[in-house]
Design a protein around this motif. Structure first.
Motif: not given
Length: 568
Positions: A124-134
């Motif tokens: 998964d290419s999402r950044q850690i911050g984006e995953k946490a936000s999701l």
């Protein structure tokens, strides 16, 4: 050419429509899972509306008597007091049902999102911050859709309909006035809702960008300070925060506009109803009870509409959040074979394997072939970006080869589910991530059902016991998040203990001694040699000391093998 130019602008619009449809589909599917709880909440709300109508009728009779039209009865007053208590109880029960529906929907979505992220893993290419936000912000924003919006939307139809029916029974013209007023409410909501949905999506995008930037900058704080970029980064962070503030205020402005439109319609309906029954004040009204009842039915009819208006921005916020969440949850379910049991040994075969992440870029791997037998170790060396980690990712099931064949014990690895491929391997990376827990609990992460004796045996094999004896509570000593309280070498031994406990036939090592001093590196290598005994081992390293202690050495450059020999 002109036709092509005229068609291009339609593509983003189609993508937006597709994203909106996916978001609505996600919300609808989740709502179906909470149908029973939501139906009970709507039923309780409907009972509350019926109680309010009965209160209005009794209150109209009581007020008419006080104005001299009939005799006042204490029974009406007692009935009104009893209905107030009943309505309060119904409101509490309805609120609990709605809260339960929202909590259950969020829990289910969060579980699905975490499962999707775990299934994708590093792919998964999402950044850690984006995953946490999701997983946190986006799913939390969906709570209002299930806990408030869906019940409010249903009651906004039932409540005014019942009130209009009662008003029509009392006075047909008053019923028509009330019906026109309540029908204008959805029109006003629609005009403001279009802007609210767009503003909410943009607000969430700004929040996600700010969350990702903040987390990434905090993790890279030493590098920022080292290169004296703190002022520039602080300015960029302030600009992103100000952009979020502007978008949030725009959402609030749209919400206030919606509330203003509703109150204007309420005032107009009340004024028309008062004009219709103005004769009540002069004493010439033919039916004072009906006149007062029609006036009292205006707030009763608009109460569900007020709840509808207050929850309307919840719908807009939920659609904005679901637009980003839907692609993650729409990931197709992985198919493949399941292992009945873990084989005692594994033969790994790469046959002309290629891996290309992007058609516009050079391949990460090209024409890679090798075979590793049980008890044998293959050491991959080469410069950064040569493809060593790509081979390990293929063996962990986080990537699929673009060409060629990977076989495990002679059978296609692609026929297995990626999770089953990972069951065959134990992995030790550059930096062991330890969680805030005891040392024993961190080791047991590799096999949660392991007994205490198995955990202690793995700790002895990895020489974790050697340093744990000097700690206050031995293996039960608490360590901080990220291994706070342990040295790098000690944390790496805990990672090796995990691999011992997992007892998998395939051992994958990615720079296991990086960032260690020579003395600690030698101790870790002794543990790794014991761990690799009898197992199929594939290791990526830059260290000459590591390569010299293991078997075959294969050098990679630009995704291809260039030589196969002992470390010179």
């Amino acid at each position: 050419m002109n036709q092509a130019l005229t068609e291009r602008p339609a593509k983003p619009a189609r993508r937006r429509r597709s994203g909106a449809n996916a978001a609505r589909g996600l919300l609808a599917a989740t709502a179906r899972g909470q149908r029973r709880t939501l139906s009970l909440a709507v039923a309780l709300g409907t009972c509350g509306i019926l109680v309010a109508l009965a209160q209005a009728l009794l209150t109209a009779r009581l007020l008419a008597a006080l104005l001299g039209h009939g005799a006042a009865e204490w029974g009406d007053l007692a009935a009104i007091a009893a209905l107030v208590l009943v309505q309060a109880g119904l409101a509490i029960a309805q609120d609990r049902m709605q809260t339960a529906a929202g909590a259950a929907a969020r829990a289910g979505l969060r579980g699905r999102a975490m499962a999707a992220l775990f299934a994708a893993g590093p792919a998964d290419s999402r950044q850690i911050g984006e995953k946490a936000s999701l997983v946190i912000d986006r799913i939390e924003a969906l709570d209002g859709h299930f806990a408030r919006w869906l019940p409010a939307a249903a009651l906004a139809i039932l409540g005014p309909l019942l009130a209009v029916a009662l008003a029509t029974w009392a006075d047909p013209l008053s019923g028509l006035i009330l019906a026109v007023a309540v029908l204008l409410v959805p029109v006003a909501m629609a005009f403001t809702g279009i802007g609210a949905a767009v503003a909410s999506r943009r607000q969430f995008a700004a929040l996600e960008a700010l969350s990702g930037r903040f987390l990434d900058r905090m993790r890279g704080l030493p590098a920022i300070v080292l290169f004296r970029r703190e002022a520039a980064e602080a300015g960029a962070m302030a600009e992103a925060a100000d952009d979020l503030r502007r978008r949030t205020m725009k959402v609030l402005r749209v919400a206030f506009l919606s509330a203003t439109a509703l109150e204007a319609l309420f005032a107009a309906a009340l004024a028309c109803m008062a004009f219709r029954h103005a004769a009540l004040l002069t004493g010439g009204h033919p039916d004072p009870v009906a006149a007062i009842l029609c006036l009292l039915l205006v707030p009763v009819a608009f109460a569900p509409l007020r709840a509808f208006s207050a929850a309307y921005h919840e719908r807009s916020a939920a659609e904005g959040a679901a637009t980003a969440l839907a692609p993650l949850l729409a990931t197709p379910e992985t198919h493949g074979l399941l292992l009945e049991e873990i084989p005692p040994s594994v033969v790994v075969t790469f046959d002309r394997v290629g891996l290309r992440h992007d058609p516009g870029l050079p391949p990460a791997l090209e024409d890679i072939s090798f075979r590793v037998l049980p008890g044998e170790s293959l050491v991959l060396v080469g410069p950064s970006g040569a493809g060593k980690s790509s081979i390990l990712r293929l063996l962990m099931g986080f990537s699929a080869p673009s060409s060629g064949r990977i076989a495990l014990n002679g059978r296609e690895a692609a026929a297995l589910r990626p999770a089953e491929v990972r069951r065959l391997s134990a992995w030790v990376g550059q930096r062991a991530h330890l969680f805030r827990a005891t040392i024993a609990e961190n080791i047991a992460l590799a096999r949660p059902g392991a007994t205490r004796a198995a955990v202690e045996a793995a700790a002895r094999d990895a020489r974790v016991i050697d340093f744990a004896k000097g700690l206050p509570r031995g293996l039960d000593t608490m360590v901080g998040e990220g291994g706070f309280g342990l040295s790098g070498g000690q944390a790496q031994r805990v990672a090796i203990a995990r691999a011992f406990l997992r007892d998998a036939p395939l051992l994958l090592l990615d720079e296991p001694t990086a960032h260690l001093d020579p003395g600690t590196e030698a101790e870790v290598l002794d543990s790794l040699r014991r761990l690799a005994a009898g197992r199929t081992t594939v290791m990526a390293t830059h260290s000459p000391a590591v390569a010299a202690r293991f078997g075959r050495v294969m050098r990679l450059e630009e995704g291809r093998f260039v030589e196969q020999a002992k470390w010179a």
